[in-house]
Design an enzyme around this catalytic site. Structure first.
Site, PDB file in Angstrom:
ATOM      1  N   LYS A  26      -0.368   5.835   8.235  1.00 35.80           N
ATOM      2  CA  LYS A  26       0.337   6.106   6.973  1.00 35.80           C
ATOM      3  C   LYS A  26      -0.631   6.109   5.797  1.00 35.80           C
ATOM      4  O   LYS A  26      -0.573   6.983   4.921  1.00 35.80           O
ATOM      5  CB  LYS A  26       1.430   5.054   6.779  1.00 35.80           C
ATOM      6  CG  LYS A  26       2.205   5.160   5.476  1.00 35.80           C
ATOM      7  CD  LYS A  26       1.698   4.196   4.406  1.00 35.80           C
ATOM      8  CE  LYS A  26       1.850   2.746   4.799  1.00 35.80           C
ATOM      9  NZ  LYS A  26       1.391   1.831   3.717  1.00 35.80           N
ATOM     10  N   LYS A  75      -6.899   0.961  -3.274  1.00 40.40           N
ATOM     11  CA  LYS A  75      -6.568   0.441  -1.941  1.00 40.40           C
ATOM     12  C   LYS A  75      -6.661   1.545  -0.882  1.00 40.40           C
ATOM     13  O   LYS A  75      -7.207   1.333   0.211  1.00 40.40           O
ATOM     14  CB  LYS A  75      -5.164  -0.152  -1.964  1.00 40.40           C
ATOM     15  CG  LYS A  75      -4.610  -0.534  -0.602  1.00 40.40           C
ATOM     16  CD  LYS A  75      -5.393  -1.638   0.070  1.00 40.40           C
ATOM     17  CE  LYS A  75      -4.690  -2.084   1.351  1.00 40.40           C
ATOM     18  NZ  LYS A  75      -5.428  -3.123   2.074  1.00 40.40           N
ATOM     19  N   THR A 104       0.864  -1.178   0.000  1.00 39.49           N
ATOM     20  CA  THR A 104       0.000   0.000   0.000  1.00 39.49           C
ATOM     21  C   THR A 104       0.901   1.228   0.000  1.00 39.49           C
ATOM     22  O   THR A 104       1.539   1.539   1.001  1.00 39.49           O
ATOM     23  CB  THR A 104      -0.921   0.001   1.222  1.00 39.49           C
ATOM     24  OG1 THR A 104      -1.676  -1.200   1.244  1.00 39.49           O
ATOM     25  CG2 THR A 104      -1.873   1.195   1.174  1.00 39.49           C
TER      26      THR A 104
END
Length: 297
Positions: free
Chosen positions: A240, A171, A95
């Site tokens: 994140k 995602k 990701t």
């Protein structure tokens, strides 16, 4: 087919093991060599660097934590691109940000190889059970190579488009939606708890009614019981991804009020000492704390 595999955390190790058990020749690399030992015993070859894992490989998977880690294992003298043969395909499962995916797409094109972003939805137990939901993007000729392998790892493979970065954006959007569910579950449990309703009973009632869906069934009981360890998806990784989602939206000129709220929730819970050993659903502690219902912090 020779496969290289770089990154053997909880997700990567499960995926690599599934490829080995499917009969593929797999050469693995992990920064901590001890993580490679179960795969060696299962029949994989152990490499000493990402470049060695990619040497003579037709396909190389990478499953690493963030943009910096992906660049580190891909670029440079010891990186995947140093030895991935022309026409080889790098399948990145990480990701990462849209800009990083676009940069790496260009670098692969210049090297005569291909990048496929194949992001996944699912936790380590789903990876082990080959139950991941895969979102893949890349050029048609690269997807033709990647998709049969990805079908060995998940219950479905969705094709997003020709630009690898599109799979990374999908995602990020999905994780943004999950983070909002976590926030709503925290607030719902806070209201129920203050009213004298057992939060676990609330979750049981709702997940047997309109909210009978995996995110509610996975995160609801964790939040109701305030059980955030061990981490299936570590809190800093969720933070994140929220940061990357906000950056992608800003680049597109799209305001995301809920993502901004979630950003502040992550900052608040981290400021209270909750760290990498907690699941990202621990973000719900903010709502529980504000209601005076936290058990531990």
């Amino acid at each position: 087919m020779q496969i290289g595999f770089v990154g053997l955390g909880a997700m990567g190790a499960a995926m690599a093991m599934n490829l080995v058990e499917s009969g593929y020749k797999v050469q693995v690399y992990n920064r901590n060599p001890a993580r490679s030992e179960p795969l060696r015993k299962a029949g994989a070859t152990v490499a000493s660097s990402p470049a060695q894992a990619a040497y003579l490989a037709d396909v190389v998977f990478s499953v690493v934590a963030d943009d910096a880690a992906l660049k580190a294992v891909t670029l440079g003298e010891a990186g995947i691109l140093a030895t991935l043969k022309p026409g080889g395909v790098h399948i990145s499962v990480s990701t990462i940000g849209v800009d990083t995916a676009q940069e790496l797409t260009t670098r692969h094109r210049e090297a005569g190889s291909g990048l496929v972003s194949a992001t996944v939805f699912g936790r380590p137990d789903a990876a082990a059970a080959r139950k991941l939901f895969v979102m893949a993007a890349g050029a048609d000729e690269h997807l033709k190579v990647a998709v049969p392998l990805l079908e060995q790892l998940g219950q479905s493979v969705g094709i997003v488009g020709a630009d690898p970065s599109q799979a990374n954006l999908v995602k990020l959007i999905g994780n943004f939606m999950l983070s909002v569910i976590i926030e709503t579950l925290g607030e719902a449990c806070a209201v129920a708890g203050k009213a004298g309703i057992d939060p676990a009973h609330l979750i049981g009632l709702l997940t047997n009614a309109n909210f009978n869906a995996p995110p509610y069934k996975i995160y609801g009981p964790m939040i109701a019981s305030q059980r955030f360890q061990p981490a299936g998806f570590a809190l800093p990784l969720g933070q994140k991804d929220n940061r990357l989602m906000l950056a992608a939206a800003e680049a597109l000129g799209v305001p995301l009020p809920l993502a901004s709220l979630v950003r502040d929730r992550f900052l608040a819970v981290r400021a209270q000492g909750i760290g990498a050993d907690h699941d990202w659903s621990a973000m719900a502690l903010c709502a529980l704390n504000e209601a005076g219902l936290h058990k531990h912090i």
